[in-house]
Design a protein around this motif. Structure first.
Motif, PDB file in Angstrom:
ATOM      1  N   ALA A 182      -6.127  16.440 -28.711  1.00  0.00           N
ATOM      2  CA  ALA A 182      -5.702  16.185 -30.090  1.00  0.00           C
ATOM      3  C   ALA A 182      -4.479  17.023 -30.449  1.00  0.00           C
ATOM      4  CB  ALA A 182      -6.844  16.477 -31.053  1.00  0.00           C
ATOM      5  N   ILE A 183      -4.488  18.278 -30.048  1.00  0.00           N
ATOM      6  CA  ILE A 183      -3.362  19.168 -30.375  1.00  0.00           C
ATOM      7  C   ILE A 183      -2.092  18.706 -29.670  1.00  0.00           C
ATOM      8  CG2 ILE A 183      -2.474  21.527 -30.141  1.00  0.00           C
ATOM      9  CD1 ILE A 183      -5.432  22.456 -30.404  1.00  0.00           C
ATOM     10  N   VAL A 184      -2.203  18.371 -28.395  1.00  0.00           N
ATOM     11  CA  VAL A 184      -1.030  17.905 -27.656  1.00  0.00           C
ATOM     12  C   VAL A 184      -0.492  16.611 -28.265  1.00  0.00           C
ATOM     13  CG1 VAL A 184      -0.193  17.036 -25.436  1.00  0.00           C
ATOM     14  CG2 VAL A 184      -1.698  19.030 -25.504  1.00  0.00           C
ATOM     15  N   SER A 185      -1.373  15.709 -28.659  1.00  0.00           N
ATOM     16  CA  SER A 185      -0.946  14.457 -29.286  1.00  0.00           C
ATOM     17  C   SER A 185      -0.174  14.721 -30.570  1.00  0.00           C
ATOM     18  CB  SER A 185      -2.166  13.577 -29.579  1.00  0.00           C
ATOM     19  OG  SER A 185      -1.777  12.397 -30.263  1.00  0.00           O
ATOM     20  N   LYS A 186      -0.675  15.631 -31.409  1.00  0.00           N
ATOM     21  CA  LYS A 186       0.013  15.936 -32.668  1.00  0.00           C
ATOM     22  C   LYS A 186       1.349  16.621 -32.403  1.00  0.00           C
ATOM     23  CE  LYS A 186      -3.382  14.356 -35.172  1.00  0.00           C
ATOM     24  NZ  LYS A 186      -3.303  13.057 -35.882  1.00  0.00           N
ATOM     25  N   LEU A 187       1.402  17.466 -31.395  1.00  0.00           N
ATOM     26  CA  LEU A 187       2.666  18.129 -31.052  1.00  0.00           C
ATOM     27  C   LEU A 187       3.697  17.110 -30.578  1.00  0.00           C
ATOM     28  CD1 LEU A 187       1.398  21.384 -29.311  1.00  0.00           C
ATOM     29  CD2 LEU A 187       2.752  21.245 -31.407  1.00  0.00           C
TER      30      LEU A 187
END
Length: 351
Positions: A182-187
């Motif tokens: 999720a964090i990588v996707s938002k980044l």
């Protein structure tokens, strides 16, 4: 590329301040130098709000379709025929029903390409719930209708841009939504938006921790070590200049955000409390990562001041011009790419 873009506007809760800030924004003749506004609602409801707020000499041009909108004038598409009982300052099913009718028609035209962008006035996330709207808010609704993948709630201010990993979820469910993926996707979405929509050539993104003091080396939580730091490392290896995790309190207290192009917070209030403290009344909520452009003001329905001519149009007006700015940035970049011109030689930072 046409200078005068067509921007759709949904009216939000009819018992709130949405139409007041819309009318105040569209009362400025300078608006029509840059766009042709199309408001989705009903002229009778708009007239009620105009009179309640004491606004003189303003009227909408009624059109049946966005394609027939008149340049240089405020256009209105009547989305229903029946008379509506308006109860200013009240949260009731009527407010939710007509907010949804406005939003549905506006979103349909946005997805169909009849309007270039959409600016949404505030809804009440409770009274709008129905069989046709089972979403936490605008962001998730438009994401589904636009058939997009992941999207990013991206808050824009003069001094600060903030996105969130988990948006409109209960506090007890925040940890469930925090994952490396999720964090990588938002980044990725944040990096792409900064480059594509705001022409920041090499964005620097700060990532906040989840726990107090960013976990304090595992003493106050292990999410930073086990999830957030590995996500930052993966994003960095992809060419995204992400740094952290930073303890949220010290990060904002020291104004460290001034050294970055944007900040990724782990949850809603972690990012939005400092954002609204710094940018309230002129901040903008932008749904990044979609192939359509949607913005909104950063305030709510304003029931307490509805109809009292007290609502400031600043945030709504900023949202309108932000939407136009993003559309133009995207289209200009597409034209440059079609002509095989390298981005780095065009602009280092057009934000």
């Amino acid at each position: 590329m046409s200078k005068n873009l067509k921007v759709g506007i949904s009216i939000g809760d009819i018992n709130g301040i949405g139409l007041e800030v819309i009318i105040k924004t569209l009362s400025d003749p300078d608006v029509y130098k840059y766009c042709t506004p199309v408001v989705y609602g009903h002229t009778k409801v708009a007239s009620f709000h105009r009179k309640a707020a004491g606004i003189q000499e303003f009227s909408f041009q009624v059109v049946s379709d966005a394609e027939h909108a008149h340049q240089g004038k405020p256009n209105m598409i009547n989305c229903w025929e029946e008379d509506v009982k308006i109860e200013l300052g009240e949260s009731n099913p009527t407010g939710g029903k007509y907010a949804l009718l406005s939003l549905q028609r506006a979103t349909e035209d946005l997805v169909a390409g009849k309007i270039d962008a959409l600016v949404t006035a505030p809804i009440n996330k409770h009274n709008i719930q129905s069989d046709e709207f089972k979403f936490p808010g605008h962001t998730e609704y438009i994401q589904e209708k636009a058939k997009g993948g992941d999207s990013l709630m991206f808050l824009m201010g003069e001094d600060l841009k903030v996105g969130v990993v988990t948006g409109h979820v209960q506090v007890k469910d925040i940890v469930k939504g925090i994952s490396k993926e999720a964090i990588v996707s938002k980044l990725r979405l944040m990096d792409q938006s900064l480059r594509k929509d705001f022409w920041v050539e090499k964005p620097k993104i700060a990532v906040l921790g989840l726990n107090p003091h960013a976990g304090d080396n595992g003493l106050l939580g292990t999410e930073e070590q086990e999830i957030i730091s590995p996500a930052i490392e993966e994003a960095f290896n992809e060419g995204i200049f992400a740094f952290g995790p930073f303890p949220a309190d010290g990060f904002f207290g020291k104004q460290a955000y001034s050294k970055f192009d944007a900040v990724l917070a782990m949850y809603h209030d972690q990012g939005l409390i400092p954002f609204k403290s710094l940018s309230f009344n002129y901040g903008v909520n932008y749904t990044a990562g979609l192939n359509v452009v949607r913005t909104s003001p950063d305030h709510g329905t304003g029931y307490d001041i509805a109809g009292k001519n007290m609502a400031s149009p600043t945030s709504f007006r900023t949202a309108l011009f932000m939407a136009l700015h993003i559309v133009r940035q995207r289209r200009e970049q597409e034209e440059l790419q079609e002509n095989h011109l390298p981005f780095s030689k065009i602009s280092k930072d057009r934000d």
